[in-house]
Write an enzyme that holds these catalytic residues in place. Sequence first.
Site, mmCIF file in Angstrom:
data_model
loop_
_atom_site.group_PDB
_atom_site.id
_atom_site.type_symbol
_atom_site.label_atom_id
_atom_site.label_comp_id
_atom_site.label_asym_id
_atom_site.label_seq_id
_atom_site.Cartn_x
_atom_site.Cartn_y
_atom_site.Cartn_z
ATOM 1 N N ARG A 148 4.972 58.596 27.833
ATOM 2 C CA ARG A 148 5.844 59.317 28.767
ATOM 3 C C ARG A 148 7.200 58.637 28.933
ATOM 4 O O ARG A 148 8.094 59.169 29.602
ATOM 5 C CB ARG A 148 5.175 59.408 30.154
ATOM 6 C CG ARG A 148 3.885 60.207 30.183
ATOM 7 C CD ARG A 148 3.218 60.136 31.543
ATOM 8 N NE ARG A 148 3.757 61.076 32.482
ATOM 9 C CZ ARG A 148 3.170 62.234 32.838
ATOM 10 N NH1 ARG A 148 2.004 62.567 32.337
ATOM 11 N NH2 ARG A 148 3.729 63.039 33.694
ATOM 12 N N TYR A 151 10.781 60.179 28.420
ATOM 13 C CA TYR A 151 11.257 61.043 29.514
ATOM 14 C C TYR A 151 11.575 60.196 30.746
ATOM 15 O O TYR A 151 12.682 60.261 31.291
ATOM 16 C CB TYR A 151 10.178 62.075 29.828
ATOM 17 C CG TYR A 151 10.558 63.096 30.874
ATOM 18 C CD1 TYR A 151 11.444 64.121 30.584
ATOM 19 C CD2 TYR A 151 9.996 63.052 32.153
ATOM 20 C CE1 TYR A 151 11.774 65.090 31.534
ATOM 21 C CE2 TYR A 151 10.309 64.014 33.107
ATOM 22 C CZ TYR A 151 11.199 65.030 32.797
ATOM 23 O OH TYR A 151 11.510 65.977 33.753
ATOM 24 N N ASP A 152 10.603 59.365 31.164
ATOM 25 C CA ASP A 152 10.761 58.607 32.414
ATOM 26 C C ASP A 152 11.938 57.630 32.328
ATOM 27 O O ASP A 152 12.795 57.585 33.210
ATOM 28 C CB ASP A 152 9.497 57.786 32.719
ATOM 29 C CG ASP A 152 8.247 58.644 32.854
ATOM 30 O OD1 ASP A 152 8.319 59.850 32.559
ATOM 31 O OD2 ASP A 152 7.196 58.105 33.250
ATOM 32 N N ASN A 180 7.203 68.307 40.837
ATOM 33 C CA ASN A 180 6.601 69.428 40.081
ATOM 34 C C ASN A 180 6.983 70.791 40.653
ATOM 35 O O ASN A 180 6.657 71.098 41.800
ATOM 36 C CB ASN A 180 5.078 69.317 40.086
ATOM 37 C CG ASN A 180 4.601 68.078 39.369
ATOM 38 O OD1 ASN A 180 4.861 66.963 39.826
ATOM 39 N ND2 ASN A 180 3.921 68.249 38.265
ATOM 40 N N VAL A 194 0.368 74.266 35.888
ATOM 41 C CA VAL A 194 0.326 75.603 36.495
ATOM 42 C C VAL A 194 0.293 76.671 35.405
ATOM 43 O O VAL A 194 -0.554 77.574 35.417
ATOM 44 C CB VAL A 194 1.515 75.819 37.462
ATOM 45 C CG1 VAL A 194 1.565 77.266 37.926
ATOM 46 C CG2 VAL A 194 1.405 74.879 38.664
ATOM 47 N N ASN A 196 -0.588 76.350 32.269
ATOM 48 C CA ASN A 196 -1.856 76.240 31.531
ATOM 49 C C ASN A 196 -2.997 76.918 32.278
ATOM 50 O O ASN A 196 -3.720 77.735 31.716
ATOM 51 C CB ASN A 196 -2.226 74.756 31.364
ATOM 52 C CG ASN A 196 -2.107 74.311 29.922
ATOM 53 O OD1 ASN A 196 -1.431 74.955 29.130
ATOM 54 N ND2 ASN A 196 -2.759 73.219 29.582
ATOM 55 N N PRO A 280 0.133 59.951 36.115
ATOM 56 C CA PRO A 280 0.175 59.439 37.496
ATOM 57 C C PRO A 280 -1.008 59.932 38.341
ATOM 58 O O PRO A 280 -1.396 61.100 38.235
ATOM 59 C CB PRO A 280 1.499 59.986 38.037
ATOM 60 C CG PRO A 280 2.337 60.232 36.826
ATOM 61 C CD PRO A 280 1.372 60.658 35.750
ATOM 62 N N GLN A 282 -1.197 59.988 41.688
ATOM 63 C CA GLN A 282 -0.825 60.703 42.916
ATOM 64 C C GLN A 282 0.683 60.894 42.951
ATOM 65 O O GLN A 282 1.444 60.083 42.419
ATOM 66 C CB GLN A 282 -1.276 59.924 44.153
ATOM 67 C CG GLN A 282 -0.809 58.480 44.154
ATOM 68 C CD GLN A 282 -1.302 57.701 45.370
ATOM 69 O OE1 GLN A 282 -2.023 58.220 46.211
ATOM 70 N NE2 GLN A 282 -0.894 56.448 45.464
ATOM 71 N N ARG A 283 1.084 61.986 43.588
ATOM 72 C CA ARG A 283 2.525 62.228 43.687
ATOM 73 C C ARG A 283 2.781 63.163 44.856
ATOM 74 O O ARG A 283 2.199 64.239 44.941
ATOM 75 C CB ARG A 283 3.015 62.848 42.396
ATOM 76 C CG ARG A 283 4.507 62.827 42.307
ATOM 77 C CD ARG A 283 5.001 63.508 41.091
ATOM 78 N NE ARG A 283 4.918 62.722 39.888
ATOM 79 C CZ ARG A 283 4.799 63.270 38.677
ATOM 80 N NH1 ARG A 283 4.689 64.561 38.544
ATOM 81 N NH2 ARG A 283 4.789 62.504 37.617
#
Length: 318
Positions: A148, A151-152, A180, A194, A196, A280, A282-283
């Site tokens: 990732r 991107y990050d 998100n 979502v 998917n 991740p 949790q977010r």
Amino acid sequence: MTRQYFSARRVLVTGGAGFVGSHLIDRLIAAGDQVLCVDNLFTGAKANIAHLLGHPRFEFLRHDICWPLFVEVDAIFNLACPASPIHYQHDPVQTTKVSVIGSINMLGLAKRTKIPILQASTSEVYGDPTQHPQTESYWGNVNPIGLRSCYDEGKRCAETLFFDYHRQHGIKVKVARIFNTYGPRMHPADGRVVSNFVMQALRGEDITIFGDGSQTRSFCYVDDLVEGLLRLMGTRDGFTGPVNIGNPVEFTIRELAELVIELTGSRSKLVQLPLPSDDPTQRKPDISLARAELDWEPSVPLRAGLEKTIAYFRQLAN
Ligand code: NAD
Ligand code: UDP
């Protein structure tokens, strides 16, 4: 529609043929602005802007922002960048390039023309966060060499560039950390959770939960996000952010799957697949700053936003 957010006349939206960009352009056009949409159509689609193609205040330019762009505009929304993990991992070097070289080109344009520029940054700058919920002062927990990272770290470097252009050249920058977001015009095959789950439910296929589904995300409906971006662009001189823009209501991925099944009436079964690396756990955004500076908070609950999204994907399938 009022124009109270900011008073630009000619607005450049990079990534404007994408999911978020096309909704942003709809708002700008409705408010009376002229819009130049620049997109290389890597993940975006002409179908997202087809309804605007003949509009007298809308122009589309197929262009990769990794190359310099010489145009005259009054404000820039820099959204160009693939956003879903399967898309940004498809060509990771290009993903870093669009965030770094693309941002340098757009910041150069802002510097030459002395105009404000907004960056679509991401909650991914927090990585797999050890602070919960995430505030803007949290520096994040990011793997620099994982799948990732293109991107990050690309988005983190873009933030660095925005703040250095601000300090070094006095550019008016506005940095949004987007959490998100979902809604109509998401790419049906972008692999995001979502799109998917909804596509799988509508096709009666198994719903693929990665890991045990206890990881969390906080889902923001696209209209709420666009409102936040417009308000951020309209903030007082000197306010740069970064500012979290997202919906603070947190769901587990399993809860999302169950809600999608309920709303689609699908008979799909939930199946578990391995969790991708660096996913991740949790977010959830702390949106105190957005509330204070933008007078903004999301208004669309997940259930209502999903109903509109499902209706969009149903009509795509027909
Ligand atoms: P998207 O993939 O639908 O849109 C991105 C657009 O950028 C596409 O139209 C694509 O063709 C275009 N693009 C990619 N590389 C380009 C290049 N080199 N030159 C010109 N155009 C290029 O994704 P989205 O969900 O609409 O995301 C828009 C922005 O918001 C991205 O910068 C993304 O990182 C950011 N963001 C989105 C979310 C989300 O949940 N949707 C979350 C955090 C951040
Ligand atoms: N996810 C899942 N099944 C899918 C697609 C995604 O369980 O078919 C999970 C994924 O592992 C992650 C969450 O849903 O934990 C959100 O994934 P997405 O790719 O939408 O966004 P991001 O991980 O970038 O937040």
